[in-house]
Design an enzyme around this catalytic site. Structure first.
Site, mmCIF file in Angstrom:
data_model
loop_
_atom_site.group_PDB
_atom_site.id
_atom_site.type_symbol
_atom_site.label_atom_id
_atom_site.label_comp_id
_atom_site.label_asym_id
_atom_site.label_seq_id
_atom_site.Cartn_x
_atom_site.Cartn_y
_atom_site.Cartn_z
ATOM 1 C CE1 TYR A 1 -17.383 4.318 -59.791
ATOM 2 C CE2 TYR A 1 -17.251 3.355 -57.596
ATOM 3 C CZ TYR A 1 -17.041 4.424 -58.454
ATOM 4 O OH TYR A 1 -16.478 5.585 -57.966
ATOM 5 C CB SER B 1 -13.948 4.536 -55.368
ATOM 6 O OG SER B 1 -14.968 4.201 -54.438
#
Length: 249
Positions: A158, A145
């Site tokens: 995250y 990501s």
């Protein structure tokens, strides 16, 4: 992807399923889906079979080595040689940094880091049986990501796991190069999933992107397919950021 066999972790829904559809469209003959949702696995498998693919599924807890490896082995037993692995499984909780508990950290690390690691180990062990230098033995693609490189509110744990996956990708690429196993990652910015729409950050992302819009899932899947396909003969240890000009790394 012609005549290739691919295992997709987290392939019962979301980007994993979009990637599976695209791979079948591009000629992948066999698809293995590993997920924790048995009902979604069944419906997704039926869809891909209707498209002409041979499909094998396994319900597995990827946070544990024994069950993760068992899931991969079960799928490989049905499909035979596996040419590529795609790690698309992840959880995406959001919490302010002062509210992240030990349990939150443990769960995030278990799925996003350990789960990815366990599936990569399973794939490497399988792929090493088919080493035939100088031909590529196998390909692994991890979904990371842009959060690994750009901070966002309520996202620290995250983001940390996705940065760890970028590092894991590079480590595996180094150690697996001698076996001609290519290991890469693809780092999307936010794209138009149902979850992203619920969280409401897509309009802000669109404004911040050079292209002025959020991506569709298939636009991210294109890059995953490229890295997992026979067209990739040289890239390894790379992390490809796909953000529409939201971030430059």
């Amino acid at each position: 992807m012609k005549s290739q066999s691919v295992v997709i972790v987290g392939g019962a829904s979301g980007l994993g399923l979009v990637t599976a559809r695209l791979m079948v469209d591009r000629g992948a003959a066999k698809i293995g889906l590993i997920d924790r949702n048995e009902a979604l696995l069944a419906s997704s498998a039926a869809e891909l079979e209707a498209m002409g693919a041979e499909v094998a599924t396994a319900v597995a807890d990827i946070s544990r080595a024994d069950t993760a490896h068992g899931g991969f082995e079960a799928v490989a037993k049905k499909l035979g040689r596996i040419h590529a692995l795609v790690n698309s499984a992840a959880i995406y909780p959001r919490k302010p940094i002062l509210e992240i508990s030990d349990d939150d950290w443990d769960l995030e690390n278990a799925i996003n880091i350990k789960g990815t690691y366990h599936m990569m180990v399973a794939a490497v062990r399988h792929m090493r049986q088919f080493v035939s230098t100088p031909e590529v033995t196998g390909r692994i693609v991890n979904v990371t990501s842009v959060d690994a490189f750009k901070a966002h509110p309520q996202n620290a744990h995250y983001a940390a796991t996705k940065a760890a996956v970028v590092s894991l990708t590079k480590s595996f690429a180094q150690e697996c190069a001698a076996d001609q196993i290519l290991v890469n990652s693809v780092a999307p910015a936010g794209f138009a999933t149902d979850r992203a729409k619920e969280l409401g950050f897509l309009p802000e992302l669109a404004k911040a992107s050079a292209l002025g819009r959020a991506a569709e899932p298939v636009e991210m899947a294109e890059w995953i397919v490229m890295m997992a396909s026979s067209r990739n003969t040289y890239a390894t240890g790379e992390n490809v950021v796909i953000s529409g000009g939201y971030i430059y790394v």
